[in-house]
Design a protein around this motif. Sequence first.
Motif, PDB file in Angstrom:
ATOM      1  N   UNK A  89      22.146 109.590   0.829  1.00  0.00           N
ATOM      2  CA  UNK A  89      20.789 110.182  -0.101  1.00  0.00           C
ATOM      3  C   UNK A  89      19.630 108.984  -0.111  1.00  0.00           C
ATOM      4  N   UNK A  90      18.992 109.179   0.656  1.00  0.00           N
ATOM      5  CA  UNK A  90      17.451 108.001   0.826  1.00  0.00           C
ATOM      6  C   UNK A  90      17.150 107.919  -0.842  1.00  0.00           C
ATOM      7  N   UNK A 113      14.796 110.018   8.336  1.00  0.00           N
ATOM      8  CA  UNK A 113      14.001 110.638   9.293  1.00  0.00           C
ATOM      9  C   UNK A 113      13.026 111.352   8.897  1.00  0.00           C
ATOM     10  N   UNK A 114      12.600 111.816   7.043  1.00  0.00           N
ATOM     11  CA  UNK A 114      12.057 111.923   6.382  1.00  0.00           C
ATOM     12  C   UNK A 114      10.901 110.542   6.540  1.00  0.00           C
ATOM     13  N   UNK A 115      11.087 109.672   5.571  1.00  0.00           N
ATOM     14  CA  UNK A 115      10.643 108.426   6.029  1.00  0.00           C
ATOM     15  C   UNK A 115      10.587 106.426   6.742  1.00  0.00           C
ATOM     16  N   UNK A 165      15.091 111.061  -0.651  1.00  0.00           N
ATOM     17  CA  UNK A 165      16.206 111.560  -0.805  1.00  0.00           C
ATOM     18  C   UNK A 165      16.674 112.865  -0.056  1.00  0.00           C
ATOM     19  N   UNK A 166      16.197 112.087   1.426  1.00  0.00           N
ATOM     20  CA  UNK A 166      16.628 112.856   2.345  1.00  0.00           C
ATOM     21  C   UNK A 166      17.936 112.210   2.579  1.00  0.00           C
TER      22      UNK A 166
END
Length: 157
Positions: free
Chosen positions: A111-112, A132-134, A116-117
Amino acid sequence: MIAGIDVNEREIVIAYFPNFSNNGKPKFERMKRMNDKEVLFFLLNKLRMNKIDEVVIENPSILGKDRSRSIGSLLYGESRNITSFLERFRKSCERVGIKVIFVNPRGTSKICPKCNGKLEKMNGNYYLLYCKNCKLILDEDEVGSWNILNRGIEKIK
């Protein structure tokens, strides 16, 4: 100040937020394979030097015998139970005024820690993870220690 510690087969990684800004990322310190006395000495000195009064560490016994054995191998150079080391670590920390918080390590490297991605392995590099999100790129051990730190912060709120 609070720190998170990730223990794995290769090394131990400490994550903590220093007093100065680091673009929202914690500072990471690594320790390669050593015997348990050296591990305790190194960890306690690092924690005291950085004025850390609470430490969050994974509790591998939650994950079962296989995971505990591999971590025991890291700390002792052979298969032993990690529980006795963790108990000595806890007592040593308490002796110098550092509170120890145990958390479940399940999923801490998936988990990022920022958004939390879901993290993905980067092409060609087994240990680097990408969100990919942040757009965060970190070593999986750094991700683990940062997530353990985050779980500890949530636990004490």
